[in-house]
Design an enzyme around this catalytic site. Sequence first.
Site, PDB file in Angstrom:
ATOM      1  N   LEU A 113       2.667   6.967  -1.579  1.00 34.39           N
ATOM      2  CA  LEU A 113       3.786   7.872  -1.828  1.00 34.39           C
ATOM      3  C   LEU A 113       3.804   8.335  -3.279  1.00 34.39           C
ATOM      4  O   LEU A 113       4.141   9.491  -3.566  1.00 34.39           O
ATOM      5  CB  LEU A 113       5.097   7.204  -1.439  1.00 34.39           C
ATOM      6  CG  LEU A 113       5.227   6.849   0.055  1.00 34.39           C
ATOM      7  CD1 LEU A 113       6.543   6.153   0.324  1.00 34.39           C
ATOM      8  CD2 LEU A 113       5.069   8.057   0.937  1.00 34.39           C
ATOM      9  N   VAL A 144       0.842  -1.198   0.000  1.00 36.77           N
ATOM     10  CA  VAL A 144       0.000   0.000   0.000  1.00 36.77           C
ATOM     11  C   VAL A 144       0.880   1.253   0.000  1.00 36.77           C
ATOM     12  O   VAL A 144       0.580   2.239  -0.677  1.00 36.77           O
ATOM     13  CB  VAL A 144      -0.965   0.011   1.211  1.00 36.77           C
ATOM     14  CG1 VAL A 144      -1.755   1.317   1.264  1.00 36.77           C
ATOM     15  CG2 VAL A 144      -1.909  -1.184   1.151  1.00 36.77           C
ATOM     16  N   CYS A 145       1.980   1.210   0.724  1.00 35.92           N
ATOM     17  CA  CYS A 145       2.852   2.375   0.898  1.00 35.92           C
ATOM     18  C   CYS A 145       3.288   3.012  -0.426  1.00 35.92           C
ATOM     19  O   CYS A 145       3.153   4.224  -0.590  1.00 35.92           O
ATOM     20  CB  CYS A 145       4.063   2.024   1.743  1.00 35.92           C
ATOM     21  SG  CYS A 145       3.635   1.428   3.401  1.00 35.92           S
ATOM     22  N   PRO A 146       3.783   2.245  -1.401  1.00 34.66           N
ATOM     23  CA  PRO A 146       4.221   2.909  -2.633  1.00 34.66           C
ATOM     24  C   PRO A 146       3.076   3.566  -3.390  1.00 34.66           C
ATOM     25  O   PRO A 146       3.277   4.576  -4.052  1.00 34.66           O
ATOM     26  CB  PRO A 146       4.874   1.797  -3.449  1.00 34.66           C
ATOM     27  CG  PRO A 146       4.399   0.522  -2.863  1.00 34.66           C
ATOM     28  CD  PRO A 146       4.097   0.804  -1.417  1.00 34.66           C
TER      29      PRO A 146
END
Length: 187
Positions: free
Chosen positions: A51, A46-48
């Site tokens: 970002l 999920v993080c990328p």
Amino acid sequence: MSLINTEIKPFKANAYKDGQFKTVTDADLKGKWSVVFFYPADFTFVCPTELEDLADNYAEFQKLGVEIYSVSTDTHFAHKAWHDTSPAIGKIKYTMLGDPTLAISRNFEVLIEEEGIADRGTFVIDPEGKIQIVEITAGGIGRDALELLRKVKAAQYVAAHPGEVCPAKWKEGEKTLAPSLDLVGKI
């Protein structure tokens, strides 16, 4: 106790930005609007997406005089490696802070102690260094940069217009409210 309207606590961190390593402190966040955007870890799922969404909208935040700082408990070296290998992360022009000591995550009360990673916490900080917006979501729930942008605009509007407030779904240019005795029960 809520972090709203509290001053950010002192910190010093190594960061990666524009192909360089740099040091960032709490003093760097003062004097302008800032977003501090915590995420669990580099090289995840999920993080990328979050970002990259921020990277795609970074110019809009910059137009508002807002600087973005992403933070995870990874090192600045890991941030560079991720930036160099991921097409999504390679788009990032904002500062990526490393928090391997966990101090910043603790300061903002987003550290998951037993895992050594941060919750998905978003903080909007005014030029005086005071937290105006706090949003924390569960690990599997990604955030939306455009919704964050709308909230930043609302926070900036309220700061610049004492006595006015922004109602739900307010967008720049729309009508605000001026709380008063005459307004009680009329909404």
